[in-house]
Design an enzyme around this catalytic site. Structure first.
Site, PDB file in Angstrom:
ATOM      1  N   LYS A 156       0.839  -1.209   0.000  1.00 37.69           N
ATOM      2  CA  LYS A 156       0.000   0.000   0.000  1.00 37.69           C
ATOM      3  C   LYS A 156       0.875   1.261   0.000  1.00 37.69           C
ATOM      4  CE  LYS A 156      -3.714  -2.436   2.395  1.00 37.69           C
ATOM      5  NZ  LYS A 156      -4.438  -2.717   3.647  1.00 37.69           N
ATOM      6  N   GLN A 205      -4.981  -1.438  10.033  1.00 41.01           N
ATOM      7  CA  GLN A 205      -4.729  -2.734   9.396  1.00 41.01           C
ATOM      8  C   GLN A 205      -5.255  -3.856  10.291  1.00 41.01           C
ATOM      9  OE1 GLN A 205      -3.433  -2.962   6.298  1.00 41.01           O
ATOM     10  NE2 GLN A 205      -3.604  -5.185   6.287  1.00 41.01           N
ATOM     11  N   ASP A 222     -11.278   2.739   4.293  1.00 39.84           N
ATOM     12  CA  ASP A 222     -11.512   1.292   4.242  1.00 39.84           C
ATOM     13  C   ASP A 222     -13.018   0.995   4.186  1.00 39.84           C
ATOM     14  OD1 ASP A 222      -9.605  -0.693   4.112  1.00 39.84           O
ATOM     15  OD2 ASP A 222      -9.078  -0.583   6.245  1.00 39.84           O
TER      16      ASP A 222
HETATM   17  N1  GUN Z   1      -6.399  -6.841   6.281  1.00 44.06           N
HETATM   18  C1  GUN Z   1      -6.518  -7.550   5.144  1.00 44.06           C
HETATM   19  N2  GUN Z   1      -7.097  -6.796   4.192  1.00 44.06           N
HETATM   20  C2  GUN Z   1      -7.366  -5.610   4.740  1.00 44.06           C
HETATM   21  C3  GUN Z   1      -7.966  -4.405   4.241  1.00 44.06           C
HETATM   22  O1  GUN Z   1      -8.400  -4.299   3.096  1.00 44.06           O
HETATM   23  N3  GUN Z   1      -8.056  -3.396   5.139  1.00 44.06           N
HETATM   24  C4  GUN Z   1      -7.602  -3.506   6.418  1.00 44.06           C
HETATM   25  N4  GUN Z   1      -7.749  -2.441   7.211  1.00 44.06           N
HETATM   26  N5  GUN Z   1      -7.063  -4.589   6.898  1.00 44.06           N
HETATM   27  C5  GUN Z   1      -6.934  -5.635   6.064  1.00 44.06           C
END
Ligand code: GUN
Length: 320
Positions: free
Chosen positions: A76, A120, A145
């Site tokens: 990311k 996350q 998100d």
């Molecule tokens: N963990 C795995 N995929 C994601 C995601 O798309 N967002 C977040 N915040 N955590 C994750």
């Protein structure tokens, strides 16, 4: 004698052709995500020019040190840097308390140079954590998100323009659009009802006018449900669970799974597979996403899209 031999050869040839089915068209998430990221890079460049060096800001808040989370976060951050988004990684130790995590969220909420905040998941902590409480503490205006109950509630009511769409389902919709198949009036089946994939995927398909069946661990006769799907989205978290024989001929198959299975032929001793048995589903689907290179890169691209959108909303509110 001669003519019957020719006839038999011809019959075999025609059977072979009749039985041979061309494979599904592969929907590339790598290619589609690259196009999205290139477009976003241009939009960010425009913002920078028009608003004297302004850059969208993103914070990725991590608790602990899970290997998979570290990998996702670095992907990311790299994507953000390429687009021109100012992304920061805030990492709290495993020993952080819930109050400390909440405090970090509130401090990012209050920072006007940050337009997007993600926590996350899963949280990797030695302390008890209420994940729901923490994701709901993220300001809805920065919740790129789309996991807070405000954004999830708006999506569930079909207020698609007023919310941030969760990144994986949003990426799946983009991939479905690439096929040229309209979901309106189709029967869509979603496998899995997680807050991050299955449940919002259901809502997105519904408000794009599909008739949606969402299946989960208690759904009887999953093969029969899958067999009815014109559009199938799988986010079950189980390696190669959906067999190709279940899939309706010509269906659009979107695989959100990322599973590691042992593979002695690889130096790492493992390989990544989806939730769909790709080789067999490829024989029946009309379109299919690969793993890796399908939904995964789209999730990252949609996070960038939401962050840029959040920054644009900020500019509209504060600088026009
Ligand atoms: N963990 C795995 N995929 C994601 C995601 O798309 N967002 C977040 N915040 N955590 C994750």
């Amino acid at each position: 004698m001669w003519s019957s031999a020719v006839l038999s050869l011809r019959l075999r040839a025609s059977c072979y052709q009749g039985n041979r089915r061309s494979l599904a068209t592969v929907i590339s998430g790598n290619k589609t995500s690259r196009l999205v990221r290139e477009r976003l890079q241009q939009e960010v460049e425009k913002m920078r020019t028009l608003f004297s060096g302004f850059r969208p800001g993103l914070v990725v808040l991590q608790v602990g040190d899970r290997d998979d989370s570290n990998l996702y976060i670095s992907t990311k951050l790299k994507a953000a840097a390429e687009i021109g988004i100012d992304a920061k990684h805030v990492r709290l130790p495993k020993t952080a308390t819930q109050a400390e995590v909440l405090q970090s969220v509130l401090s990012v909420n209050a920072n006007p140079s940050v337009h997007g905040l993600i926590v996350q998941l899963p949280l990797d902590s030695v302390n008890a954590m209420d994940t729901e409480l923490i994701t709901n503490a993220v300001s809805p205006e920065k919740d790129v998100d789309g996991l807070s109950c405000v954004n999830a509630g708006r999506l569930s009511r079909g207020e698609l323009g007023g919310c941030f769409l969760p990144c994986t389902p949003s990426g799946c919709m983009e991939l479905i659009r690439q096929t040229g198949v309209s979901v309106a009036g189709k029967h869509a089946v979603v496998i899995g009802r997680s807050k991050i994939v299955g449940a919002p995927m259901h809502d997105l398909l519904l408000w794009n006018h599909a008739t949606v069946t969402t299946c989960h661990s208690k759904t009887p006769d999953l093969p029969a449900q899958v067999g009815r799907a014109d559009v199938l989205v799988v986010g079950a978290g189980r390696a190669e669970m959906v067999r190709g024989e279940w899939v309706k001929e010509g269906a659009v198959v979107i695989d959100c799974g990322i599973n590691h299975v042992p593979d002695e032929t690889k130096a790492s001793g493992k390989r990544v597979v989806g939730d769909v048995h790709y080789a067999s589903a490829n024989q029946r689907a009309g379109f299919i996403t690969p793993v890796p290179g399908g939904v995964g890169p789209m999730t990252v691209a949609m996070l960038m899209e939401n962050t840029v959108q959040s920054a644009q909303r900020f500019l509209l509110k504060n600088r026009s």
